[in-house]
Design a protein around this motif. Structure first.
Motif, short mmCIF file in Angstrom:
data_model
loop_
_atom_site.label_atom_id
_atom_site.label_comp_id
_atom_site.label_asym_id
_atom_site.label_seq_id
_atom_site.Cartn_x
_atom_site.Cartn_y
_atom_site.Cartn_z
N ARG A 1 -26.98 -114.11 -33.13
CA ARG A 1 -26.41 -113.46 -31.95
C ARG A 1 -25.04 -114.06 -31.63
O ARG A 1 -24.09 -113.34 -31.30
CB ARG A 1 -27.35 -113.63 -30.77
CG ARG A 1 -26.98 -112.82 -29.59
CD ARG A 1 -28.03 -112.95 -28.53
NE ARG A 1 -27.90 -111.88 -27.56
CZ ARG A 1 -28.59 -111.78 -26.47
NH1 ARG A 1 -29.51 -112.68 -26.19
NH2 ARG A 1 -28.42 -110.79 -25.63
N GLY A 2 -24.91 -115.39 -31.72
CA GLY A 2 -23.63 -116.04 -31.48
C GLY A 2 -22.58 -115.59 -32.48
O GLY A 2 -21.41 -115.36 -32.12
N GLN A 3 -22.98 -115.45 -33.75
CA GLN A 3 -22.04 -115.00 -34.77
C GLN A 3 -21.60 -113.56 -34.50
O GLN A 3 -20.45 -113.20 -34.72
CB GLN A 3 -22.67 -115.12 -36.15
CG GLN A 3 -22.82 -116.55 -36.60
CD GLN A 3 -23.57 -116.67 -37.91
OE1 GLN A 3 -24.27 -115.75 -38.32
NE2 GLN A 3 -23.45 -117.81 -38.57
N ALA A 4 -22.52 -112.74 -34.01
CA ALA A 4 -22.16 -111.35 -33.69
C ALA A 4 -21.16 -111.29 -32.55
O ALA A 4 -20.21 -110.49 -32.58
CB ALA A 4 -23.41 -110.55 -33.35
N VAL A 5 -21.34 -112.15 -31.54
CA VAL A 5 -20.40 -112.19 -30.42
C VAL A 5 -19.03 -112.65 -30.90
O VAL A 5 -18.00 -112.06 -30.54
CB VAL A 5 -20.94 -113.11 -29.30
CG1 VAL A 5 -19.88 -113.41 -28.26
CG2 VAL A 5 -22.16 -112.49 -28.65
N GLU A 6 -19.00 -113.69 -31.74
CA GLU A 6 -17.73 -114.17 -32.28
C GLU A 6 -17.04 -113.09 -33.11
O GLU A 6 -15.81 -112.94 -33.04
CB GLU A 6 -17.96 -115.41 -33.13
CG GLU A 6 -18.34 -116.64 -32.33
CD GLU A 6 -18.69 -117.82 -33.21
OE1 GLU A 6 -18.60 -117.70 -34.46
OE2 GLU A 6 -19.06 -118.86 -32.65
N ALA A 7 -17.81 -112.36 -33.90
CA ALA A 7 -17.22 -111.29 -34.71
C ALA A 7 -16.65 -110.18 -33.83
O ALA A 7 -15.56 -109.65 -34.12
CB ALA A 7 -18.27 -110.72 -35.65
N ALA A 8 -17.33 -109.84 -32.76
CA ALA A 8 -16.84 -108.81 -31.85
C ALA A 8 -15.54 -109.26 -31.19
O ALA A 8 -14.60 -108.46 -31.03
CB ALA A 8 -17.89 -108.48 -30.81
N MET A 9 -15.48 -110.53 -30.81
CA MET A 9 -14.25 -111.06 -30.19
C MET A 9 -13.10 -111.05 -31.19
O MET A 9 -11.97 -110.69 -30.84
CB MET A 9 -14.51 -112.47 -29.65
CG MET A 9 -15.41 -112.48 -28.42
SD MET A 9 -15.89 -114.13 -27.84
CE MET A 9 -14.41 -115.04 -27.91
N ALA A 10 -13.37 -111.46 -32.43
CA ALA A 10 -12.32 -111.47 -33.45
C ALA A 10 -11.82 -110.05 -33.73
O ALA A 10 -10.61 -109.84 -33.90
CB ALA A 10 -12.85 -112.11 -34.73
N LYS A 11 -12.74 -109.10 -33.76
CA LYS A 11 -12.34 -107.70 -34.00
C LYS A 11 -11.46 -107.20 -32.87
O LYS A 11 -10.44 -106.55 -33.09
CB LYS A 11 -13.59 -106.82 -34.13
CG LYS A 11 -13.28 -105.37 -34.35
CD LYS A 11 -14.52 -104.53 -34.40
CE LYS A 11 -14.17 -103.07 -34.52
NZ LYS A 11 -15.33 -102.20 -34.36
N SER A 12 -11.85 -107.50 -31.64
CA SER A 12 -11.07 -107.07 -30.49
C SER A 12 -9.67 -107.68 -30.52
O SER A 12 -8.67 -107.00 -30.26
CB SER A 12 -11.80 -107.47 -29.21
OG SER A 12 -11.03 -107.16 -28.08
N LYS A 13 -9.59 -108.96 -30.87
CA LYS A 13 -8.30 -109.64 -30.96
C LYS A 13 -7.43 -109.01 -32.04
O LYS A 13 -6.24 -108.76 -31.84
CB LYS A 13 -8.52 -111.12 -31.24
CG LYS A 13 -7.26 -111.92 -31.28
CD LYS A 13 -7.56 -113.39 -31.54
CE LYS A 13 -6.29 -114.19 -31.67
NZ LYS A 13 -6.56 -115.61 -31.96
N ALA A 14 -8.01 -108.73 -33.20
CA ALA A 14 -7.26 -108.12 -34.30
C ALA A 14 -6.77 -106.73 -33.93
O ALA A 14 -5.63 -106.35 -34.26
CB ALA A 14 -8.13 -108.06 -35.55
N GLU A 15 -7.61 -105.95 -33.24
CA GLU A 15 -7.18 -104.61 -32.82
C GLU A 15 -6.03 -104.70 -31.83
O GLU A 15 -5.09 -103.89 -31.87
CB GLU A 15 -8.35 -103.85 -32.22
CG GLU A 15 -9.38 -103.41 -33.26
CD GLU A 15 -10.62 -102.81 -32.64
OE1 GLU A 15 -10.86 -102.97 -31.42
OE2 GLU A 15 -11.39 -102.18 -33.39
N GLY A 16 -6.06 -105.68 -30.93
CA GLY A 16 -4.96 -105.87 -29.98
C GLY A 16 -3.66 -106.23 -30.69
O GLY A 16 -2.59 -105.71 -30.35
N GLU A 17 -3.75 -107.11 -31.66
CA GLU A 17 -2.56 -107.49 -32.44
C GLU A 17 -2.00 -106.30 -33.20
O GLU A 17 -0.78 -106.11 -33.29
CB GLU A 17 -2.90 -108.62 -33.40
CG GLU A 17 -3.15 -109.95 -32.73
CD GLU A 17 -3.53 -111.05 -33.71
OE1 GLU A 17 -3.30 -110.87 -34.93
OE2 GLU A 17 -4.05 -112.07 -33.26
#
Length: 109
Positions: free
Chosen positions: A64-80
């Motif tokens: 679950r923690g890895q899924a949250v981290e992946a979602a945050m990384a995806k959101s950050k990449a989409e913003g960039e």
């Protein structure tokens, strides 16, 4: 009742004695392992099951923690990506035109 010759089994469905012996040995080993596991569960099964459940719960929390981290990384990449696209759209002059043209060529093919 029907009398006559019994149908023979095609050779493709028969096994060689060595293959059959190997499979029998493998199945006996699996049976012994299953019996050992059942004996272990019968003797002290509560602790084994509790340990396994605790292990599974820990693994679930890690996933679950890895899924949250992946979602945050995806959101950050989409913003960039959005910021870079906006910068390309606003780039002035000939270099800006080249960047926009290169982006269009990448998007189409």
């Amino acid at each position: 009742m029907r009398r006559g010759r019994a149908k023979s089994i095609p050779k493709s469905q028969t096994r060689r004695p060595a293959e059959a012996a190997g499979e029998v040995a493998r199945l006996r080993q699996e049976l012994q392992e299953a019996r050992a596991l059942l004996r272990e569960l019968a003797e002290g099964g509560g602790s084994v099951v509790a340990k396994r459940l605790a292990s599974l719960e820990e693994e679930r929390q890690i996933a679950r923690g890895q899924a949250v981290e992946a979602a945050m990384a995806k959101s950050k990449a989409e913003g960039e990506l959005r910021r870079l696209q906006a910068a390309i759209d606003k780039a002035p002059g000939f270099q800006g035109w080249l960047l926009r043209r290169a982006r269009r060529r990448l998007e189409t093919g």
